[in-house]
Design a protein around this motif. Structure first.
Motif, short mmCIF file in Angstrom:
data_model
loop_
_atom_site.label_atom_id
_atom_site.label_comp_id
_atom_site.label_asym_id
_atom_site.label_seq_id
_atom_site.Cartn_x
_atom_site.Cartn_y
_atom_site.Cartn_z
N HIS A 336 0.86 -1.18 0.00
CA HIS A 336 0.00 0.00 0.00
C HIS A 336 0.90 1.23 0.00
CE1 HIS A 336 -3.26 2.65 0.40
NE2 HIS A 336 -4.09 1.86 1.06
N PRO A 337 0.93 2.00 -1.09
CA PRO A 337 1.85 3.14 -1.17
C PRO A 337 1.57 4.24 -0.16
CG PRO A 337 0.33 3.14 -3.03
CD PRO A 337 0.14 1.83 -2.32
N ALA A 338 0.39 4.21 0.47
CA ALA A 338 0.08 5.22 1.47
C ALA A 338 0.72 4.91 2.82
CB ALA A 338 -1.43 5.36 1.64
N ALA A 339 1.23 3.70 3.00
CA ALA A 339 1.88 3.33 4.26
C ALA A 339 3.27 3.96 4.31
CB ALA A 339 1.98 1.82 4.38
N PHE A 340 3.62 4.54 5.45
CA PHE A 340 4.93 5.17 5.60
C PHE A 340 6.04 4.12 5.74
CE2 PHE A 340 8.46 7.12 7.81
CZ PHE A 340 8.56 8.37 7.23
N PHE A 341 5.77 3.08 6.53
CA PHE A 341 6.81 2.11 6.86
C PHE A 341 6.69 0.85 6.01
CE2 PHE A 341 6.65 4.54 10.88
CZ PHE A 341 8.00 4.87 10.98
N ALA A 342 7.86 0.29 5.68
CA ALA A 342 7.91 -0.96 4.92
C ALA A 342 7.29 -2.12 5.69
CB ALA A 342 9.36 -1.29 4.58
N ASP A 343 7.21 -2.00 7.00
CA ASP A 343 6.63 -3.06 7.83
C ASP A 343 5.18 -3.36 7.45
OD1 ASP A 343 8.65 -3.04 10.56
OD2 ASP A 343 8.63 -1.28 9.27
N PHE A 344 4.52 -2.44 6.78
CA PHE A 344 3.13 -2.65 6.37
C PHE A 344 3.04 -3.23 4.96
CE2 PHE A 344 2.76 -0.02 10.02
CZ PHE A 344 1.60 -0.49 10.64
N SER A 345 4.13 -3.79 4.50
CA SER A 345 4.14 -4.53 3.24
C SER A 345 4.49 -5.97 3.55
CB SER A 345 5.16 -3.90 2.27
OG SER A 345 5.20 -4.61 1.06
N VAL A 346 3.49 -6.75 3.91
CA VAL A 346 3.71 -8.12 4.39
C VAL A 346 4.12 -9.01 3.23
CG1 VAL A 346 2.60 -10.15 5.40
CG2 VAL A 346 2.13 -7.88 6.32
N ARG A 347 5.30 -9.63 3.36
CA ARG A 347 5.74 -10.56 2.32
C ARG A 347 5.31 -11.98 2.69
NH1 ARG A 347 12.32 -10.47 3.29
NH2 ARG A 347 12.32 -11.53 5.32
N ASN A 348 5.52 -12.92 1.75
CA ASN A 348 5.04 -14.30 1.94
C ASN A 348 3.56 -14.30 2.33
OD1 ASN A 348 7.75 -15.46 1.63
ND2 ASN A 348 8.15 -14.54 3.63
N LEU A 349 2.80 -13.43 1.68
CA LEU A 349 1.40 -13.20 2.07
C LEU A 349 0.60 -14.50 1.97
CD1 LEU A 349 -0.73 -11.10 2.85
CD2 LEU A 349 -1.10 -10.68 0.41
N ALA A 350 -0.07 -14.84 3.07
CA ALA A 350 -0.82 -16.09 3.15
C ALA A 350 -2.32 -15.88 3.28
CB ALA A 350 -0.31 -16.93 4.32
N GLU A 351 -2.74 -14.81 4.02
CA GLU A 351 -4.17 -14.64 4.26
C GLU A 351 -4.50 -13.19 4.56
OE1 GLU A 351 -6.39 -17.91 5.96
OE2 GLU A 351 -6.99 -16.59 7.63
N ILE A 352 -5.67 -12.76 4.08
CA ILE A 352 -6.24 -11.48 4.48
C ILE A 352 -7.59 -11.79 5.11
CG2 ILE A 352 -6.95 -9.17 3.78
CD1 ILE A 352 -5.15 -9.43 1.34
N ASN A 353 -7.70 -11.49 6.38
CA ASN A 353 -8.88 -11.83 7.16
C ASN A 353 -9.66 -10.55 7.45
OD1 ASN A 353 -10.71 -12.58 9.20
ND2 ASN A 353 -9.32 -14.16 9.99
N PHE A 354 -10.78 -10.37 6.74
CA PHE A 354 -11.63 -9.19 6.94
C PHE A 354 -12.62 -9.50 8.07
CE2 PHE A 354 -10.16 -8.88 2.58
CZ PHE A 354 -9.85 -7.53 2.45
N PHE A 355 -12.73 -8.58 9.03
CA PHE A 355 -13.54 -8.88 10.21
C PHE A 355 -14.17 -7.60 10.76
CE2 PHE A 355 -9.46 -7.64 11.87
CZ PHE A 355 -9.69 -7.05 13.10
N HIS A 356 -15.18 -7.79 11.59
CA HIS A 356 -15.77 -6.73 12.40
C HIS A 356 -15.45 -7.01 13.86
CE1 HIS A 356 -18.46 -6.42 8.81
NE2 HIS A 356 -18.43 -5.14 9.11
N ASP A 357 -15.43 -5.94 14.63
CA ASP A 357 -15.25 -6.12 16.08
C ASP A 357 -16.50 -5.61 16.79
OD1 ASP A 357 -14.41 -5.42 18.88
OD2 ASP A 357 -12.61 -6.43 18.15
#
Length: 357
Positions: A336-357
Motif C-alpha cells: 500500500h503506497p500510502a503506508a509510511f513504513f515498509a513493515d506494512f508490506s507483508v511478504r510471503n502473504l498467506a491470508e487477508i482476514n476481513f472482520f468486524h469487532d
C-alpha cells in the motif's frame, strides 16, 4: 517635536494592532495547530463563522496500562477539511456539504496512553493494533493503529468541536451544522466514519484467530492468498491474476527497525476487484467498522481498516505485489503506497482476514 511624537504614537498603535491580529493567526507553539485565522485573509477555508459542537466526556480503555478519562482541555486544536457525502442505497452519492472542522486529533489524545498488548510475548510490534470508537448510542467506527500513528500524514482524524462551511462564491448555500462533537476522518472519500458524540475509545490487538509465529520457516514461500470474511473462506487467490488491473508504484522503502531498504518498484494486481463483491451486502458497514488482518506465512501481521484500504480521498489503491525474488518473498506481498513504513508490506502473504469487532 509634537508632530514627530504624534507620528511615533500612531506607528506604535499600528504595530500593536498588527501584532494583536498576528497573534490570532500564529500556530500553537506546542502542537503546530492553528488557533485562528482572519476571515478577510487569503485563506478560502476561513471565510465563514464557526458553529460550536458541544463536547462530552471521553474514556480510553482496552490494551493500555493507564485507562481512564481523557483530559482533552490541555491539548491544542487542529483543523481538517472534509466534503461530506455518502452513497445511498441505490448507489447515488448524496452530497451534504463542504466543511472545515477544528478539534482534537486522536494522535494527540491517545499519545499519553501506554500500550500493554495482551499478545506482546508472542508479537511485540504494534502493527496488529486497531481502535474502536463508540458513541453514547453504541454505534461504532474502526481505525487501524497505523492510520493514527504510523501514516504519512498525522492528525487527520479528529474529534471536531467546531464546524464551518466552505461556501462557493457564485451560489448561495446553507449546509447543515451539527450540535455535538463528532469524529471526522478527513482522509476518507465518503463520510461512512463520521460518529456523533463519541464517548469511548478501545484499543485492541487482533485475536479472532490464532496465527503461529515462525520467524525462520523452512519454506517461506506462500503460493496462494486466502480471503476470509467474518471467519468464512470466500476465495483463494492463486498465481493466475492476469484478469485483474495491474499497477506499478515507485517507493522509498523504509522500515521501522532497520531504516532504509532502498527504492524498489512494486507491481501487481489491484486488491479491490478481488474483494469488493464480498462487501456488497453491507458496504456501509464494512467501510464504517470493517478491518483487515493481513498475515504472512511466517506469522508477521498488520491490521488495516477497510476504509483505509478502499475509501481514500486520494484514491491510492493497494496491490498484491509480485516480487522478483519469490522464493524469499512469497508469490505475493501486500503493498500500500500510502503506508509510511515498509513493515506494512507483508511478504510471503498467506491470508487477508476481513472482520468486524
Amino acid at each position: 517635536m509634537k508632530r514627530q511624537f504624534s507620528h511615533t504614537l500612531l506607528l506604535l498603535v499600528f504595530v500593536a494592532a498588527f501584532a494583536a491580529q498576528s497573534c490570532k493567526t500564529k500556530p500553537d507553539a506546542n502542537t503546530g495547530a492553528t488557533s485562528e485565522y482572519d476571515s478577510n485573509g487569503m485563506s478560502y477555508y476561513h471565510r465563514t463563522e464557526e458553529t460550536k459542537l458541544k463536547p462530552g466526556q471521553l474514556y480510553v480503555e482496552g490494551e493500555v496500562k493507564n485507562p481512564g478519562k481523557v483530559d482533552y482541555a490541555k491539548y491544542g486544536k487542529r483543523e481538517v477539511l472534509f466534503k461530506q457525502s455518502k452513497p445511498n442505497q441505490s448507489g447515488e452519492v448524496e452530497f451534504v456539504g463542504a466543511y472545515r472542522y477544528r478539534g482534537y486529533s486522536l494522535f494527540d489524545l491517545l499519545n499519553p496512553f501506554i500500550i500493554e498488548k495482551k499478545n506482546a510475548e508472542e508479537f511485540i510490534p504494534n502493527t496488529d493494533l486497531y481502535i474502536i470508537v463508540e458513541n453514547d448510542k453504541g454505534d461504532r467506527v474502526a481505525f487501524s493503529w497505523a492510520e493514527i500513528f504510523l501514516g504519512h500524514q498525522m492528525h487527520q482524524v479528529i474529534i471536531a468541536t467546531e464546524q464551518a462551511s466552505i461556501e462557493p462564491y457564485k451560489k448561495e448555500v446553507s449546509y447543515p451544522k451539527g450540535s455535538v462533537w463528532k469524529v471526522v476522518a478527513s482522509t476518507d472519500l465518503y463520510s461512512y466514519r463520521e460518529l456523533e458524540n463519541p464517548t469511548k475509545i478501545t484499543i485492541k490487538s487482533f485475536d479472532k484467530k490464532h496465527y503461529p509465529i515462525d520467524r525462520k520457516p523452512e519454506d517461506p514461500y506462500s503460493p496462494t492468498v486466502n480471503l476470509v470474511f467474518d471467519n468464512e473462506l470466500k476465495a483463494t487467490i492463486g498465481a493466475n491474476v492476469d484478469q485483474y488491473p495491474h499497477l506499478k508504484y515507485a517507493s522509498i522503502f523504509y522500515g521501522m527497525g532497520m531504516g532504509d531498504h532502498g527504492s524498489p518498484y512494486f507491481e501487481g494486481p489491484m486488491l479491490r476487484p478481488m474483494v469488493e463483491k464480498f462487501f456488497e451486502p453491507d458496504i456501509q458497514g464494512w467501510m464504517r467498522s470493517g478491518l483487515a488482518f493481513v498475515v504472512g506465512k511466517d506469522g508477521f501481521r498488520n491490521v488495516f481498516s477497510v476504509s483505509e484500504l478502499f475509501n481514500r480521498v486520494d484514491q491510492v489503491e493497494p496491490i498484491l505485489s509480485i516480487p522478483p525474488d519469490r522464493v524469499k518473498s512469497g508469490h505475493f506481498r501486500l503493498y500500500h503506497p500510502a503506508a509510511f513504513f515498509a513493515d506494512f508490506s507483508v511478504r510471503n502473504l498467506a491470508e487477508i482476514n476481513f472482520f468486524h469487532d
